[in-house]
Motif scaffolding. Sequence first.
Motif, PDB file in Angstrom:
ATOM      1  N   VAL A 126       0.836  -1.198   0.000  1.00 29.78           N
ATOM      2  CA  VAL A 126       0.000   0.000   0.000  1.00 29.78           C
ATOM      3  C   VAL A 126       0.873   1.250   0.000  1.00 29.78           C
ATOM      4  CG1 VAL A 126      -1.884  -1.203   1.181  1.00 29.78           C
ATOM      5  CG2 VAL A 126      -0.242   0.121   2.519  1.00 29.78           C
ATOM      6  N   ASP A 127       0.349   2.308  -0.611  1.00 31.88           N
ATOM      7  CA  ASP A 127       1.034   3.592  -0.546  1.00 31.88           C
ATOM      8  C   ASP A 127       0.242   4.623   0.249  1.00 31.88           C
ATOM      9  OD1 ASP A 127      -0.877   3.619  -2.529  1.00 31.88           O
ATOM     10  OD2 ASP A 127       0.408   4.462  -4.080  1.00 31.88           O
ATOM     11  N   ALA A 128      -0.821   4.168   0.911  1.00 30.79           N
ATOM     12  CA  ALA A 128      -1.572   5.039   1.808  1.00 30.79           C
ATOM     13  C   ALA A 128      -2.270   4.203   2.871  1.00 30.79           C
ATOM     14  CB  ALA A 128      -2.604   5.864   1.043  1.00 30.79           C
ATOM     15  N   VAL A 129      -2.256   4.712   4.099  1.00 34.01           N
ATOM     16  CA  VAL A 129      -3.026   4.133   5.200  1.00 34.01           C
ATOM     17  C   VAL A 129      -3.989   5.205   5.692  1.00 34.01           C
ATOM     18  CG1 VAL A 129      -2.992   3.222   7.557  1.00 34.01           C
ATOM     19  CG2 VAL A 129      -1.218   2.541   5.927  1.00 34.01           C
ATOM     20  N   LEU A 130      -5.259   4.860   5.749  1.00 37.69           N
ATOM     21  CA  LEU A 130      -6.274   5.760   6.284  1.00 37.69           C
ATOM     22  C   LEU A 130      -6.842   5.148   7.553  1.00 37.69           C
ATOM     23  CD1 LEU A 130      -8.142   8.251   6.023  1.00 37.69           C
ATOM     24  CD2 LEU A 130      -9.735   6.787   4.756  1.00 37.69           C
ATOM     25  N   LEU A 131      -6.505   5.741   8.700  1.00 37.26           N
ATOM     26  CA  LEU A 131      -7.110   5.351   9.968  1.00 37.26           C
ATOM     27  C   LEU A 131      -8.474   6.017  10.080  1.00 37.26           C
ATOM     28  CD1 LEU A 131      -4.200   5.657  12.569  1.00 37.26           C
ATOM     29  CD2 LEU A 131      -5.274   3.548  11.741  1.00 37.26           C
ATOM     30  N   VAL A 132      -9.490   5.250  10.445  1.00 31.74           N
ATOM     31  CA  VAL A 132     -10.842   5.794  10.564  1.00 31.74           C
ATOM     32  C   VAL A 132     -11.322   5.633  12.000  1.00 31.74           C
ATOM     33  CG1 VAL A 132     -13.199   5.699   9.708  1.00 31.74           C
ATOM     34  CG2 VAL A 132     -11.303   5.184   8.172  1.00 31.74           C
ATOM     35  N   ASP A 133     -11.815   6.728  12.558  1.00 28.57           N
ATOM     36  CA  ASP A 133     -12.357   6.706  13.917  1.00 28.57           C
ATOM     37  C   ASP A 133     -13.853   6.953  13.855  1.00 28.57           C
ATOM     38  OD1 ASP A 133     -12.557   6.697  16.689  1.00 28.57           O
ATOM     39  OD2 ASP A 133     -12.111   8.832  16.862  1.00 28.57           O
ATOM     40  N   GLY A 134     -14.625   6.062  14.454  1.00 25.31           N
ATOM     41  CA  GLY A 134     -16.045   6.303  14.641  1.00 25.31           C
ATOM     42  C   GLY A 134     -16.212   7.200  15.855  1.00 25.31           C
ATOM     43  N   GLY A 135     -16.502   8.473  15.630  1.00 31.06           N
ATOM     44  CA  GLY A 135     -16.410   9.496  16.669  1.00 31.06           C
ATOM     45  C   GLY A 135     -15.201  10.373  16.395  1.00 31.06           C
ATOM     46  N   THR A 136     -14.829  11.175  17.373  1.00 35.31           N
ATOM     47  CA  THR A 136     -13.714  12.112  17.165  1.00 35.31           C
ATOM     48  C   THR A 136     -12.689  12.075  18.298  1.00 35.31           C
ATOM     49  OG1 THR A 136     -15.069  13.870  18.151  1.00 35.31           O
ATOM     50  CG2 THR A 136     -15.045  13.745  15.755  1.00 35.31           C
ATOM     51  N   ASP A 137     -12.745  11.046  19.156  1.00 35.59           N
ATOM     52  CA  ASP A 137     -11.828  11.081  20.298  1.00 35.59           C
ATOM     53  C   ASP A 137     -10.382  10.804  19.909  1.00 35.59           C
ATOM     54  OD1 ASP A 137     -12.481   8.439  19.820  1.00 35.59           O
ATOM     55  OD2 ASP A 137     -12.857   7.922  21.915  1.00 35.59           O
ATOM     56  N   ILE A 138     -10.124  10.328  18.686  1.00 32.24           N
ATOM     57  CA  ILE A 138      -8.747  10.187  18.240  1.00 32.24           C
ATOM     58  C   ILE A 138      -8.083  11.565  18.107  1.00 32.24           C
ATOM     59  CG2 ILE A 138      -9.162  10.267  15.752  1.00 32.24           C
ATOM     60  CD1 ILE A 138      -7.127   7.972  15.471  1.00 32.24           C
ATOM     61  N   LEU A 139      -8.896  12.632  18.031  1.00 33.14           N
ATOM     62  CA  LEU A 139      -8.371  13.992  17.920  1.00 33.14           C
ATOM     63  C   LEU A 139      -8.012  14.599  19.267  1.00 33.14           C
ATOM     64  CD1 LEU A 139     -10.878  15.407  15.266  1.00 33.14           C
ATOM     65  CD2 LEU A 139      -8.609  14.443  14.870  1.00 33.14           C
ATOM     66  N   MET A 140      -8.321  13.920  20.362  1.00 31.95           N
ATOM     67  CA  MET A 140      -7.971  14.420  21.683  1.00 31.95           C
ATOM     68  C   MET A 140      -6.465  14.301  21.892  1.00 31.95           C
ATOM     69  SD  MET A 140     -10.854  15.334  23.219  1.00 31.95           S
ATOM     70  CE  MET A 140     -11.026  16.138  21.637  1.00 31.95           C
ATOM     71  N   ARG A 141      -5.824  15.387  22.334  1.00 36.44           N
ATOM     72  CA  ARG A 141      -4.363  15.367  22.449  1.00 36.44           C
ATOM     73  C   ARG A 141      -3.871  14.995  23.843  1.00 36.44           C
ATOM     74  NH1 ARG A 141      -3.789  21.875  21.427  1.00 36.44           N
ATOM     75  NH2 ARG A 141      -3.941  22.575  23.598  1.00 36.44           N
ATOM     76  N   GLY A 142      -4.781  14.871  24.823  1.00 38.78           N
ATOM     77  CA  GLY A 142      -4.401  14.343  26.124  1.00 38.78           C
ATOM     78  C   GLY A 142      -4.575  15.272  27.292  1.00 38.78           C
ATOM     79  N   ASP A 143      -4.704  16.586  27.050  1.00 36.98           N
ATOM     80  CA  ASP A 143      -4.828  17.537  28.160  1.00 36.98           C
ATOM     81  C   ASP A 143      -6.255  18.034  28.340  1.00 36.98           C
ATOM     82  OD1 ASP A 143      -5.020  19.063  25.877  1.00 36.98           O
ATOM     83  OD2 ASP A 143      -3.502  20.541  26.461  1.00 36.98           O
ATOM     84  N   GLU A 144      -7.206  17.401  27.636  1.00 35.67           N
ATOM     85  CA  GLU A 144      -8.607  17.809  27.752  1.00 35.67           C
ATOM     86  C   GLU A 144      -9.244  17.210  29.010  1.00 35.67           C
ATOM     87  OE1 GLU A 144      -7.343  17.474  23.471  1.00 35.67           O
ATOM     88  OE2 GLU A 144      -7.344  16.127  25.213  1.00 35.67           O
ATOM     89  N   ALA A 145     -10.346  17.805  29.441  1.00 39.25           N
ATOM     90  CA  ALA A 145     -11.037  17.310  30.632  1.00 39.25           C
ATOM     91  C   ALA A 145     -11.577  15.907  30.422  1.00 39.25           C
ATOM     92  CB  ALA A 145     -12.167  18.267  31.012  1.00 39.25           C
ATOM     93  N   GLY A 146     -11.990  15.568  29.214  1.00 36.45           N
ATOM     94  CA  GLY A 146     -12.490  14.232  28.910  1.00 36.45           C
ATOM     95  C   GLY A 146     -11.853  13.718  27.641  1.00 36.45           C
ATOM     96  N   LEU A 147     -11.420  12.454  27.648  1.00 34.72           N
ATOM     97  CA  LEU A 147     -10.715  11.893  26.495  1.00 34.72           C
ATOM     98  C   LEU A 147     -11.527  10.862  25.732  1.00 34.72           C
ATOM     99  CD1 LEU A 147      -7.089  11.323  27.904  1.00 34.72           C
ATOM    100  CD2 LEU A 147      -8.074  13.364  26.830  1.00 34.72           C
ATOM    101  N   GLY A 148     -12.714  10.532  26.197  1.00 34.83           N
ATOM    102  CA  GLY A 148     -13.480   9.478  25.543  1.00 34.83           C
ATOM    103  C   GLY A 148     -12.903   8.117  25.900  1.00 34.83           C
TER     104      GLY A 148
END
Length: 320
Positions: A126-148
């Motif tokens: 493959v020349d591309a990998v697309l990670l798919v998240d159902g929801g958006t908690d993969i976008l949490m960087r770690g310092d938020e009040a809730g991480l999912g």
Amino acid sequence: MPSLLEPPLMTRLLGAERILVAGAGGGFDVYAGLPLALALRAAGKEVHLANLSFSHLYGLPAEAWWEQDVARIRPDTAAPEGYFPERTLARWLHRHGMPDTVWAFPSVGVRPLRAAYRALTAHLAVDAVLLVDGGTDILMRGDEAGLGTPEEDMASLGAVAGLTEVPERLVACLGFGIDAFHGVNHALVLENLAALERAGGYLGAFSIPRDSREGVLYLDAVEHARAAFPEHPSIVNGSVAAALRGEFGDVRFTDRTKGGPLFVNPLMTLYFGVTVEALAAEHRYLHLIERTVLTRQISSVIEEFRDGLPAQRPPRQFPH
């Protein structure tokens, strides 16, 4: 140069020839990538499907294991238990005359998961990998009040972030607002996306057209999975499907959501795209889980990291 006529995420994907679309967070996440996979196949691309699995994969027969921590799931693969989204998807693909292999990774730490991804991406060239998240908690960087529910998403992100030999590594999130069920504040999701935009890693947003071939087949696949697991349907894909049908508000399609009100709405049908490189660079503890072997080690690292934060970013209200 990106064009208003084509989302930047799709421009990147259409520049590849062989693409691995992989569910990042376990369960039914791979279904969230199905519309994109179908569109890419229709455009002539070679697309493979994979998923980080919550099923008891170690109970699979020996012939299902293609490589260590990589199982090849077919429509007739013997199930170690009733709950088996990967096989259900393989059966749906077979029913529609499509390539019906779904690759499955066990829920493990970053080191073995990266090795599994490396073996599979090399095998498939493959020349591309697309990670798919159902929801958006993969976008949490770690310092938020809730991480999912971050453990599996971060294992996938950490694993793919290390695959520097793959030219294109991307993330797509579907189901904005759904992770409120697990404590995510979506004003902070938007703040994180703004930071990724400044870093040059945000690839825009676009919705699934309901009457498109991809939208119709996605709804069919979600209903097929719900019928296969009536006692444990996907909350994420069930919510997205309800939004795609034009339903709104506290839509009830399973007793699994009886703990609180839902807010099904058109924003749930949007894909948000980012690059793996930018998302990993913005993350606060991803480097700390590099050497993890087990998922529970990721949980321990997250807990220790958050205990050491001087403060967490508090939830914010939408001003309108």
